[in-house]
Write a protein that holds these residues in place. Structure first.
Motif, mmCIF file in Angstrom:
data_model
loop_
_atom_site.group_PDB
_atom_site.id
_atom_site.type_symbol
_atom_site.label_atom_id
_atom_site.label_comp_id
_atom_site.label_asym_id
_atom_site.label_seq_id
_atom_site.Cartn_x
_atom_site.Cartn_y
_atom_site.Cartn_z
ATOM 1 N N ALA A 142 -51.102 -25.780 -17.053
ATOM 2 C CA ALA A 142 -52.284 -25.390 -16.280
ATOM 3 C C ALA A 142 -52.581 -23.899 -16.415
ATOM 4 O O ALA A 142 -53.738 -23.489 -16.570
ATOM 5 N N MET A 143 -51.543 -23.078 -16.374
ATOM 6 C CA MET A 143 -51.753 -21.629 -16.439
ATOM 7 C C MET A 143 -52.138 -21.149 -17.838
ATOM 8 O O MET A 143 -52.642 -20.031 -17.988
ATOM 9 N N THR A 144 -51.895 -21.970 -18.849
ATOM 10 C CA THR A 144 -52.265 -21.570 -20.213
ATOM 11 C C THR A 144 -53.468 -22.346 -20.748
ATOM 12 O O THR A 144 -53.820 -22.182 -21.913
ATOM 13 N N SER A 145 -54.066 -23.172 -19.916
ATOM 14 C CA SER A 145 -55.275 -23.889 -20.351
ATOM 15 C C SER A 145 -56.330 -23.914 -19.252
ATOM 16 O O SER A 145 -57.437 -23.391 -19.424
ATOM 17 N N LEU A 146 -55.986 -24.486 -18.102
ATOM 18 C CA LEU A 146 -56.969 -24.567 -17.008
ATOM 19 C C LEU A 146 -57.357 -23.183 -16.493
ATOM 20 O O LEU A 146 -58.551 -22.883 -16.341
ATOM 21 N N LEU A 147 -56.376 -22.331 -16.219
ATOM 22 C CA LEU A 147 -56.682 -20.996 -15.696
ATOM 23 C C LEU A 147 -57.509 -20.169 -16.679
ATOM 24 O O LEU A 147 -58.533 -19.590 -16.279
ATOM 25 N N PRO A 148 -57.130 -20.070 -17.971
ATOM 26 C CA PRO A 148 -57.973 -19.323 -18.913
ATOM 27 C C PRO A 148 -59.400 -19.882 -18.984
ATOM 28 O O PRO A 148 -60.365 -19.115 -19.065
ATOM 29 N N ALA A 149 -59.527 -21.206 -18.948
ATOM 30 C CA ALA A 149 -60.861 -21.806 -19.000
ATOM 31 C C ALA A 149 -61.698 -21.382 -17.798
ATOM 32 O O ALA A 149 -62.874 -21.006 -17.938
#
Length: 686
Positions: free
Chosen positions: A304-311
């Motif tokens: 989540a922190m390396t995909s959802l958050l950056p998005a």
């Protein structure tokens, strides 16, 4: 597209997470080692005596002035009224010699899959006996059923409370750190949503794959995901802010920030995941269940922190940072780093000025704190397991005042019926055994109840169980088949299993951490030094926590605390060192060894300190659970994280790296490609 995929995962995970409580199991046997003698006793009881899913509630009646005829009539009335709730026969009324107390034993239905079964049964018993009690008669429910019911009551609804309190704590810290009314919402939203996905996955494994989920693994999952997820978010956002100064296009800035942060975050998450999976080699059922639960939580929050958050950050744009939105600055480098990290630039200059003095002094402080481990006392009685007075503890105290202390929880001896008389004679001759009575005979086995002189779970009761087992093992052949179970036997077997787990799992976890550091830093010297620093930090944390526990009047600890603390302090404590040293290796390649070490301390100081404070605060939230175990777990991890943040990562590691010099990267040698100057403050006495 990334956000859409996560939206689907969150919808599915959230629907499954709603049923998470149904897969929790907090019954005693689910925590025991499979090969323990007390576990074998439970299996015999279930197979031969139909005792499966049955627990005994001891209803205790006390009147200081002596029981009256009305009291005794009310107790007889309770026996009749409770017959509809009991599973089997209720015992006769037992009155103490001083005629001030009496008790009855009520067998109640329990369930491994539904904790509410026993909890509701005990609640109905309590309503019945308290409602009909004459004025002045003190009525308490203790015994195994009362103790488990108190635990169920303590943890009931605690998931929601713990989540809300943890969210509130993290939200306050993020508001202070970012000084923005909007930015703090995004990482908190990403972590909170990912926790629903992880909870849903754990539910599926608990429901369909036999994964043991209990109250401990449940609250650890909640707190750990919020703490670790926020750590990863702080690291990524700090690097993203830095890249926004260098790049006008926020997509490009995020791509570079993620590229630079990913090795450190992946190494951190991988270390925790693999280290916690080592727990599946433990002997305790609860230990084996905790490992996969934590691993799932950390893996999901990493994704989540390396995909959802950056998005989310890219979708919302720079305005999220308002009122301190980073602007594109041409030639953003050394001078700007010093300006943006002024306090840490001066701090790194201080470390650079006196490295030898600093690392020696810091190491001595940690060693001094480690001596506090001499204050540790292991072993908790039933009365020492809660931070507030509960019915089962008070009932046990009252029983101990008027009956032999072990009356509420006798040792259960299961022996082949042909050897029952011989076993009875041997057991009566064991020091610490008050009486031995035959409870039942079935299927070629006899159940004996051995009442002990001492209260259950105490060191004296455990020693009596050891003597009883040794005496039976020294008897005739059939007597040697006897097994001893019961509450004190469970405490003994649990303590011994926990110690064996420490001896097995600690070296295994250390090996995992060392291997991950070697792969990440492509060196040997640095990983060895870092591992030594983490172990020293753990010893200091245990020592400092032991003194804190004494101050809080909870000096005795469960042996399981050592493995719990070691796992999380080594796996999580090394995170901050990973964040520092991966940036150091990057900067060393650009600026040279000394400048690289000090620059990495400058640019990571603020974010790692913030991350440490957030993680320590989230584990302190465990204090809201009114059990001594959760309080001690939270405080131990919080103290250890703070020591790692402010002493190990800020002082010991940078100073030691400067003292050792470029040799710390051996056998590799990350040479500076283009040596860039240090920020002015950090260049003092170069």
């Amino acid at each position: 597209m990334v956000f859409a995929v996560w939206l689907i995962l969150i919808m599915v995970g959230g629907s499954l997470a709603a049923d998470f409580g149904s897969v929790q199991n907090n019954e005693t046997q689910t925590w025991l080692p499979a090969d323990a003698e007390s576990t074998k006793a439970i299996k015999i009881a279930e197979s031969q005596f139909a005792d499966k899913n049955i627990m005994i509630a001891d209803v205790v009646y006390v009147r200081d002035g002596g029981l009256t005829d009305a009291d005794l009539a009310a107790i007889d009335g309770d026996r009749t009224a409770l017959a509809g709730l009991a599973v089997g026969d209720i015992s006769k009324v037992t009155v103490s010699d001083d005629r001030k107390a009496a008790f009855i034993l009520v067998p109640l239905r329990s369930s491994q899959s539904d904790n509410t079964v026993l909890g509701d049964a005990v609640a109905k018993v309590r309503t019945e006996v308290e409602g009909g009690a004459p004025a002045g008669l003190d009525v308490r429910i203790t015994g195994a059923a009362g103790n488990v019911a108190d635990y169920i009551d303590v943890y009931s609804g605690m998931d929601a409370t713990l989540l809300l309190v943890t969210l509130a704590v993290v939200a306050v810290f993020l508001l202070v750190i970012y000084r923005s009314p909007t930015l703090w919402l995004v990482p908190l939203l990403a972590v909170g949503l990912s926790s629903q996905v992880a909870t849903g996955l754990v539910y599926l494994l608990g429901k369909h794959a036999g994964l043991l989920v209990n109250g401990q693994s449940s609250y650890v999952l909640t707190v750990l995901m919020l703490g670790v997820g926020t750590d990863y978010a702080l690291l990524l956002i700090a690097r993203y802010r830095e890249e926004l100064h260098r790049h006008e296009d926020r997509h490009e800035a995020m791509a570079l920030a993620l590229q630079r942060c990913l090795p450190a975050i992946a190494a951190s998450a991988g270390t925790v995941v693999i280290a916690t999976l080592c727990l599946v080699f433990g002997s305790m059922n609860s230990t084996r269940g905790l490992g996969p639960v934590v691993a799932i939580g950390v893996a999901v929050v990493f994704l989540a922190m390396t995909s959802l958050l950056p998005a989310l950050l890219v979708i919302f744009g720079r305005w999220l940072f308002w009122p301190f939105a980073p602007r594109h600055t041409a030639g953003y480098e050394a001078a700007d780093i010093e300006k943006d990290h002024g306090v840490w630039a001066r701090f790194s200059a201080f470390v650079g000025r006196w490295p030898r003095l600093i690392w020696i002094a810091t190491a001595l402080v940690l060693v001094g704190l480690a001596f506090g481990t001499s204050a540790i006392k292991t072993g908790q009685t039933q009365a020492e397991q809660f931070t507030k007075t509960v019915d089962s503890v008070r009932g046990q105290e009252l029983l101990g005042q008027h009956f032999p202390s072990g009356t509420s929880a006798p040792a259960d001896v299961y022996v082949p019926s042909a050897a029952a008389d011989a076993a009875t004679g041997i057991a009566k001759g064991v020091a610490g055994v008050t009486s031995v009575n035959t409870v039942a005979t079935a299927g070629g086995w006899t159940h004996l109840a051995a009442v002990l002189n001492d209260a259950p779970d105490t060191a004296a009761a455990r020693a009596t169980v050891q003597r009883l087992r040794a005496a039976l093992d020294g008897g005739p052949a059939e007597v040697r088949q006897a097994v001893v179970g019961g509450q004190s036997a469970v405490a003994l077997d649990t303590s011994e299993a926990q110690w064996s787990e420490v001896k097995l799992l600690v070296p295994l976890i250390l090996g995992v951490v060392l291997l991950m550091l070697v792969l990440l830093l492509r060196a040997v010297v640095a990983p060895v030094l870092l591992l030594v620093s983490v172990v020293l930090s753990y010893a200091a944390a245990v020592g400092a926590s032991a003194l804190l526990f004494r101050a809080l009047d909870h000096p005795n600890v469960d042996r399981g605390l050592f493995l719990f603390g070691f796992l999380f302090l080594v796996a999580l404590g090394v995170d901050y060192t990973i964040f520092l040293m991966t940036r150091a290796r990057e900067e060393v390649q650009r600026r040279g060894h000394r400048a690289g070490i000090l620059t990495s301390l400058t640019v990571t100081g603020g974010v790692i300190t913030s991350a440490g404070l957030v993680l320590a605060a989230t584990f302190c939230v465990l204090a809201v659970i009114p059990t001594v175990q959760s309080l001690q777990q939270g405080l131990l991890v919080a103290v250890g994280v703070l020591l790692d943040t402010f002493l190990v990562r800020s002082l010991l590691i940078p100073a030691l790296s400067l003292e050792v010099g470029p040799r710390i990267w051996l056998p590799g040698r990350p040479a500076a490609e283009t040596v860039e100057p240090l920020p002015a403050q950090a260049g003092v006495r170069s």
